[in-house]
Design an enzyme around this catalytic site. Structure first.
Site, PDB file in Angstrom:
ATOM      1  N   GLU A 248       1.199  -0.961  -0.449  1.00 12.41           N
ATOM      2  CA  GLU A 248      -0.170  -0.236   0.121  1.00 12.41           C
ATOM      3  C   GLU A 248       1.306   1.651   0.088  1.00 12.41           C
ATOM      4  O   GLU A 248       0.768   2.617  -0.563  1.00 12.41           O
ATOM      5  CB  GLU A 248      -0.841   0.111   1.238  1.00 12.41           C
ATOM      6  CG  GLU A 248      -2.015   1.185   1.327  1.00 12.41           C
ATOM      7  CD  GLU A 248      -2.994   0.612   2.854  1.00 12.41           C
ATOM      8  OE1 GLU A 248      -3.883   1.881   2.630  1.00 12.41           O
ATOM      9  OE2 GLU A 248      -3.164  -0.062   2.985  1.00 12.41           O
ATOM     10  N   GLY A 278      -8.225   5.779   6.962  1.00  8.06           N
ATOM     11  CA  GLY A 278      -8.934   5.565   8.047  1.00  8.06           C
ATOM     12  C   GLY A 278      -9.019   4.612   9.010  1.00  8.06           C
ATOM     13  O   GLY A 278      -8.300   4.322  10.665  1.00  8.06           O
ATOM     14  N   GLY A 279      -7.881   3.214   9.169  1.00  4.87           N
ATOM     15  CA  GLY A 279      -7.302   2.633   9.995  1.00  4.87           C
ATOM     16  C   GLY A 279      -5.873   2.482   9.870  1.00  4.87           C
ATOM     17  O   GLY A 279      -5.427   2.085  10.785  1.00  4.87           O
ATOM     18  N   SER A 280      -5.038   2.505   8.634  1.00  4.25           N
ATOM     19  CA  SER A 280      -4.038   2.490   9.304  1.00  4.25           C
ATOM     20  C   SER A 280      -3.537   3.655   8.564  1.00  4.25           C
ATOM     21  O   SER A 280      -3.736   4.873   7.822  1.00  4.25           O
ATOM     22  CB  SER A 280      -3.616   0.909   8.119  1.00  4.25           C
ATOM     23  OG  SER A 280      -4.048   1.534   6.560  1.00  4.25           O
ATOM     24  N   THR A 281      -1.630   4.085   8.812  1.00  6.30           N
ATOM     25  CA  THR A 281      -1.244   4.978   8.131  1.00  6.30           C
ATOM     26  C   THR A 281       0.368   4.898   7.593  1.00  6.30           C
ATOM     27  O   THR A 281       0.507   3.545   8.344  1.00  6.30           O
ATOM     28  CB  THR A 281      -1.058   6.299   9.136  1.00  6.30           C
ATOM     29  OG1 THR A 281      -0.348   7.086   8.490  1.00  6.30           O
ATOM     30  CG2 THR A 281       0.021   5.669  10.155  1.00  6.30           C
TER      31      THR A 281
END
Length: 504
Positions: A248, A278-281
């Site tokens: 990603e 929203g869930g990861s960076t």
């Protein structure tokens, strides 16, 4: 008389020979504009040329399936639109979308052998679904190839999104499949019908499904495959999957550096990327210092080949540190039990705020602290517990490298008035801190915009400074689009599909 005639003939012969030599010299040494030289075929690009002919047998064998022609590779060379100084600009031109519907390009008639290099214009498409934690987005890319010896260029992108994300349908996969059907209808209206069977459709899910139990995630993926199979588009064997965090980050880096013209620049001056979902960076950049590579955990370094270059990137995805997951972690709600009766409070929220919040298909009761204190300092202390000791600080981030920040970095900067939505803009890390203080000390004013804005802006500030270790003066380019194309991993993933980058 014989001798003068002989001398005259010899003189004419010498003069003619000299003129031919000069003409030959100037023909081979005349000035060729930079952009023409760039587009000339060279040995370095020969092994990148796509197999445009890819002949399909005219008579199909009984019982033997035939597959559509899939282009192998894209080339990031800019499409020259104007023969004026703009053509020398290193940023590739991305042509704005043509009015719908798209018309099939006119096929050139056969021409004499002397002009056999003139060929047909070839148009093809790719569909990439981004199944994120807060929404599902469809990216429809149109590519054009004007000559078999040239590589295709990106013409335009059509983008659309629906909410909530696929993970919200963890207990009702059929409804999740309907959200995909809704987006496929847009693809059918956008892409000419004669191109449907040739156009690959791919869905990659990110942190939303990575956070789900395996059985629920697999049920959603199975439903999406069935929706794809009933569609008229080409469905590859690996068309539906959960993308790992490393890919990603890498593919988002490929997208941004392609759109900014850095992937084919000889300077190797690339830009880093910061993606806040929203869930990861994710954080990804090309290290300039060997110490960065040597001091990083081995799993934080990724290598891949693209356009005759090998890239070694620093990249990592922090699952559970996306904006919405971080909210729940700050509230102490992530993974908690007793959700039917518990109320999770925070000094990052307005005192009189009370609301039900849904993330990943689960609902939480959250509230401000009616009789307590609220503000930036207390909020910063709460957020620090979510970040401190979790995020690795790369060695060279204390330098002056430019990073492109997008997704919720961009969205919250717009909501807080830090940048303009239509233009984006360059800010320093200290600008996030300053605006976070203003928002937190005037929560009532900003509550109508977003009651979580204080928490979000404080979290972003803390993540950049205490997490990644950026200096206050580090410049961030906030952007939702570059050259009218979304700044996300989707375009890089489309490159990866057509030409496997072998990320490892």
């Amino acid at each position: 008389m014989v001798m003068p005639n002989l001398l005259l003939t010899l003189s004419v012969w010498l003069v003619a020979g000299n003129l031919v030599a000069q003409a030959t010299y100037y023909r081979h040494h005349r000035y060729v504009p930079h952009f023409f030289r760039y587009r000339e075929h060279s040995a370095n690009t020969e092994n990148l040329l796509p197999d445009v002919s890819n002949p399909v047998p005219e008579v199909s064998q009984p019982g033997v399936p035939t597959y559509p022609e899939i282009p192998e590779v894209f080339h990031p060379a800019p499409e020259v639109i104007h023969p004026i100084p703009e053509a020398f600009h290193p940023v590739p031109e991305v042509v704005h979308p043509a009015p719908e519907p798209y018309y099939t390009p006119e096929v050139h008639q056969p021409v004499p052998e002397a002009f056999s290099r003139v060929s047909t214009i070839r148009v093809f498409f790719g569909i990439m679904f981004d199944a994120g934690s807060t929404g599902t987005r469809i990216h429809i890319y149109k590519f054009i190839q004007k000559d078999p010896i040239e590589l295709p260029v990106l013409d335009n992108e059509l983008y659309h999104a629906v909410k909530p994300g696929l993970s919200a349908y963890k207990d009702n996969p059929e409804e999740g499949g309907n959200s995909i059907r809704q987006l496929l209808k847009i693809a059918k209206k956008t892409i000419p019908e004669e191109e449907w069977k040739k156009t690959p459709v791919v869905l990659k899910a990110t942190a939303g499904l990575r956070l789900l139990p395996e059985d629920k995630a697999n049920a959603l993926l199975k439903e999406v495959r069935e929706v794809f199979d009933e569609s008229p588009f080409f469905v590859p064997s690996d068309s539906v999957s959960i993308m790992n965090g490393k890919n990603e980050g890498v593919l988002a880096w490929v997208t941004v550096n392609f759109l900014t013209g850095h992937l084919y620049s000889n300077t190797r001056r690339t830009v880093g990327i910061l993606d806040l979902g929203g869930g990861s960076t994710q954080i990804t950049f090309l290290p300039k210092s060997k110490k960065t590579v040597q001091s990083a955990p081995p799993t934080y370094i990724a290598k891949f080949n693209l356009f005759n270059h090998t890239y070694q990137l620093y990249t990592h995805s922090y699952l559970g540190n996306g904006l919405f997951a971080a909210r729940l972690a700050t509230l102490g709600a992530l993974g908690a039990d007793g959700l039917d009766w518990k109320v999770f409070t925070s000094s990052c929220l307005p005192k009189k705020f009370r609301e039900n919040v849904t993330f990943g298909g689960t609902t939480y009761k959250v509230s401000g602290i009616p009789d307590g204190y609220a503000g930036y300092k207390l909020c910063y202390y709460e957020v620090m517990k979510v970040i401190k000791g979790i995020v690795h600080q790369p060695y060279e981030l204390k330098g002056n490298s430019i990073f492109y920040a997008f997704s919720y970095y961009f969205e919250r900067a717009v909501e807080s008035g830090l940048i303009d939505a239509s233009r984006g803009g360059m800010v320093e890390v200290r600008d996030f801190k300053k605006r976070a203080k203003e928002v937190c000390n005037k929560m009532t004013k900003y509550r109508a915009i977003n009651p979580f804005l204080c928490m979000d802006m404080t979290y972003i500030t803390c993540l950049l400074k205490e997490g990644f270790g950026f200096k206050d003066s580090t410049v961030l380019q906030l952007a939702k689009k570059v050259n009218n194309v979304e700044t996300s991993w989707a375009l890089g993933a489309t490159f990866d599909f057509f030409r496997n980058l072998n990320i490892h």
